[in-house]
Structure formats: structure tokens, C-alpha cells
Design an enzyme around this catalytic site. Structure first.
Site, PDB file in Angstrom:
ATOM      1  CG  HIS A   1      44.410  38.209  31.680  1.00 24.35           C
ATOM      2  ND1 HIS A   1      45.747  37.955  30.953  1.00 24.35           N
ATOM      3  CD2 HIS A   1      44.700  39.312  32.355  1.00 24.35           C
ATOM      4  CE1 HIS A   1      46.735  38.816  31.280  1.00 24.35           C
ATOM      5  NE2 HIS A   1      46.246  39.617  32.330  1.00 24.35           N
TER       6      HIS A   1
ATOM      7  CG  HIS B   1      44.458  43.997  34.481  1.00 25.97           C
ATOM      8  ND1 HIS B   1      45.477  43.808  35.284  1.00 25.97           N
ATOM      9  CD2 HIS B   1      45.068  43.272  33.300  1.00 25.97           C
ATOM     10  CE1 HIS B   1      46.501  43.118  34.780  1.00 25.97           C
ATOM     11  NE2 HIS B   1      45.964  42.781  33.548  1.00 25.97           N
TER      12      HIS B   1
ATOM     13  CE  LYS C   1      49.913  37.166  35.042  1.00 24.83           C
ATOM     14  NZ  LYS C   1      48.879  38.195  34.759  1.00 24.83           N
TER      15      LYS C   1
ATOM     16  CG  HIS D   1      53.481  39.105  31.558  1.00 24.25           C
ATOM     17  ND1 HIS D   1      52.450  40.181  31.244  1.00 24.25           N
ATOM     18  CD2 HIS D   1      54.568  39.258  30.713  1.00 24.25           C
ATOM     19  CE1 HIS D   1      53.040  41.140  30.451  1.00 24.25           C
ATOM     20  NE2 HIS D   1      54.408  40.655  30.142  1.00 24.25           N
TER      21      HIS D   1
ATOM     22  CG  HIS E   1      49.030  38.477  28.040  1.00 23.10           C
ATOM     23  ND1 HIS E   1      50.204  38.002  27.888  1.00 23.10           N
ATOM     24  CD2 HIS E   1      48.980  39.301  29.094  1.00 23.10           C
ATOM     25  CE1 HIS E   1      50.826  38.237  29.057  1.00 23.10           C
ATOM     26  NE2 HIS E   1      49.977  38.902  29.713  1.00 23.10           N
TER      27      HIS E   1
ATOM     28  CG  ASP F   1      46.060  41.922  29.250  1.00 21.82           C
ATOM     29  OD1 ASP F   1      45.671  42.034  30.647  1.00 21.82           O
ATOM     30  OD2 ASP F   1      47.000  42.225  28.832  1.00 21.82           O
TER      31      ASP F   1
END
Length: 372
Positions: free
Chosen positions: A36, A38, A122, A159, A197, A270
Site C-alpha cells: 500500500h 502513495h 481500489k 479503504h 491500513h 500507506d
């Protein structure tokens, strides 16, 4: 398409045995993956990608750009930009994802599965976090796309928070489990899901009790901090993320799960970069930048409960097995040697503040040049 029977975790043979010296000053494990991550886009890539490439072999790349990555063509183009930002001689592999919307056509899911570079889709509940405005407003509106994800044997990354105003922000993950996730798993019995997460003891219990096709990632910040770290003595914007840091009993439950050896809990940082000005303002962005010290923070967390021998499974094996990918064959070595963390780092024309800025991390990569 990932060649794994639906709902079944594909076991992989061990290729590297964790190695520790007698006093645990050095730790060698199979090179880990980040399930995970970004990276953002544009000029900042050259400042962000090298940190993850230094530590991880592969990473699931989040699609919440502006505009979001909703098509296979956009995901392939984004992947090319990430590859260009890798350091010289790096073999870091971005594993791409599509951003699910109310209107994602099943045909696009089929294209994604055929691409060979897209491994997941996602699901952001609309309004749940950064750049989620185009996310899903009602799961029934994307039922055909969800069925296609299961049929094509891709993974749905979620999420997991409700977004209605009457639910307290500290309870949004727990509410999501029974209100949204349990019906989703029942309605799509072949769908492989990663609840991303985790932040609560309730989520840990839900995953443990769930089917083998349900996995979960855990971040370093949720293993090491609770909401007191965010709020006591003043608000610390660089500790603000979504889902938000929770109670100490939740942190303890997450740490127990991560270190337990359970095969459906695995590493997902994350790591979410934002420029300093976007964090330090009247409405600071959610996201913690951990990429420059990610695996080192996990080592700290595992060491805190005398569980360093379990780090290799959590960081290097469980995620690859769940996604049906081969385990990595090379290794990294961590040394128990404090490293100073800069107060800020370059971020295109701005700067970014990493977790522990101005402080130290207890472990560092051995014999590896810094990525900055």
C-alpha cells in the site's frame, strides 16, 4: 490475470531464511514488498520513488491522483512515469491499481487483468480520504464491476471507513466492517479483498474470523503510535492520517496481529507524501510520509515486543503469498544503529516532512547508499 484459484492463498516456498546474530544487532530478511503505497505524480516522483525502491522490491501503487487512475491506459502511463523515476540499476516494480467508481465498466476490469501490470482495484468510499471524491457512493452501483474483479481474479483493496456524518471519526472503521464489508463478502463469495491500513482491534478480529480470501495491511504509524501522539500537548499535523490514529488498546491489538505470524496480515506503509504547506495549515491534508524509514520503523515495532523473528513473514512473505506472486529472492540487512532523520526533505519546488523529522530511528539499512 493472476493465476490463483479464487479464494485460495497460494503458498510459496521459502527462499531466504531470516538471519539474526546472537544479540540481534543485525537482521537479514528476504527483501520486503509494500502492499500500500502513495507516490503522487509529476516532478515529485524523483524525490519519492527512490526511498521505496531502496527498501522494497515491489509496491501496490495507489490510484488516487487528480484525475484518478480509472482506466488501464492511464495506469500503464503512470507506471511508465514511475519507472523513469527509479534510481539507476533499480529493479523496483510498481504493481498498478485502478480507481473504482460507481460507473467503472466490467470491460475495463477485463482490460486491467489482461494488462499484466495491474494487480488490484481500489475502493474508496466517496469522501473518505485524500482525492476520494470520485469514489464509490453505493456498492450496489458497482456490483457488475465487483463481479468482474472476482471473475478476473484481481484483488479489491478497500479503504474501510463509512463516511456518514453521524458516525464519529474514531468509529468509522468499526462501523464499516458490519455495515459494508460483511455484506460485500457475502454478496461476492469469490472476491479476494484486502482491508487496508487496519486501525482497530475490531478490524483485527474481523479479519481473523474472515475467509481466507480476506487479507489486511498494517502501517508502521498504527503499530507505533496512538491518538495521544496526535493530540496531547498540541495537534501534530504530520501525525494526521486517515484512518486516524486510535486508542492504545487498538495499537496493542494491531501489534499482536502483525507479530503473530498470521498469514493474512502483511506490510502496507500507506506512506502518503504531502508538501509541508499542505500539512501545516488550517485544514491539513491526511497522510504520513514514512517511505524514508519504513522498514526500519517496522523493525522498531517488532523489537518492542521481542518479535523480530516474525518480521520476515509479515514484511516479505505473507503479502506475496496472498497476491499469488513469487517471493523475492534477494535480501536486505538491517543494523541496530541509530540514524538521524532530516527535519525536511526536497519535494520538487517545495519540501516534505517525514515521520520522526529531526529525530532518530533505531535501525538502518546496512551497506546501502542513501536515496536522497
Amino acid at each position: 490475470m493472476i493465476d490463483v484459484p479464487a479464494g485460495i492463498i497460494k503458498a510459496a516456498p521459502a527462499r531466504a531464511v531470516p538471519c539474526y546474530n546472537a544479540d540481534m544487532e543485525r537482521l537479514t530478511i528476504t527483501r520486503p514488498d509494500d502492499w500500500h503505497l502513495h507516490l503522487r505524480d509529476g516532478p515529485v516522483l524523483e524525490h519519492v520513488v527512490p526511498w521505496s525502491a531502496e527498501r522494497f522490491a515491489r509496491a501496490i501503487i495507489m490510484p488516487n491522483l487528480t484525475p484518478p487512475i480509472t482506466t488501464t491506459a492511464a495506469a500503464e502511463a503512470y507506471r511508465d512515469r514511475i519507472l523513469l523515476a527509479r534510481p539507476a540499476n533499480s529493479a523496483f516494480e510498481p504493481l498498478m491499481t485502478l480507481y473504482l467508481t460507481d460507473n467503472t465498466p466490467p470491460a475495463e476490469i477485463e482490460k486491467a487483468a489482461a494488462s499484466g501490470c495491474i494487480h488490484a482495484v481500489k475502493l474508496y468510499p466517496a469522501g473518505a480520504t485524500t482525492h476520494s471524491d470520485a469514489g464509490v457512493t453505493d456498492l450496489s452501483r458497482c456490483a457488475d464491476a465487483l463481479a468482474a474483479i472476482a471473475e478476473q481474479n484481481l484483488t479489491l483493496c478497500i479503504h474501510g471507513e463509512v463516511t456518514h456524518d453521524h458516525t464519529d471519526i474514531f468509529d468509522r472503521e468499526a462501523a464499516f466492517l458490519n455495515e459494508r464489508l460483511a455484506p460485500l463478502l457475502a454478496d461476492h463469495p469469490r472476491l479476494r479483498v484486502v482491508l487496508e491500513h487496519l486501525t482497530t482491534a475490531a478490524a483485527v478480529d474481523f479479519v481473523r474470523a474472515g475467509p481466507e480470501r480476506l487479507g489486511a495491511t498494517i502501517t508502521p504509524q498504527h503499530l507505533l503510535m496512538n491518538r495521544n501522539d496526535l493530540l496531547v500537548g498540541g495537534i501534530r499535523p504530520h501525525y494526521y492520517c486517515l484512518p486516524i490514529l486510535k486508542r492504545e488498546r487498538d495499537r496493542e491489538a494491531l501489534l499482536e496481529a502483525a507479530t503473530s505470524g498470521h498469514p493474512r496480515f502483511f506490510l502496507g506503509t500507506d506512506s502518503a507524501p504531502h508538501p509541508r504547506g499542505a500539512k501545516e495549515n488550517a485544514c491539513g491534508c491526511a497522510g504520513i510520509f514514512t517511505a524514508p524509514l519504513a522498514i526500519e520503523l517496522y523493525a522498531e515495532a517488532f523489537e518492542s515486543v521481542n518479535a523480530l523473528p516474525s518480521l520476515a513473514g509479515f514484511a516479505s512473505h505473507h503479502g506475496a503469498d496472498f497476491y499469488g506472486l513469487p517471493r523475492n529472492t534477494d535480501v536486505i540487512t538491517l543494523e541496530r544503529r541509530p540514524r538521524d532523520i532530516p527535519a525536511e526533505l526536497p519535494y520538487a519546488r517545495e519540501t516534505i516532512v517525514p515521520l520522526r523529522a529531526g529525530g532518530q530511528v533505531a535501525w538502518q539499512l546496512a551497506d546501502t547508499p542513501s536515496a536522497n
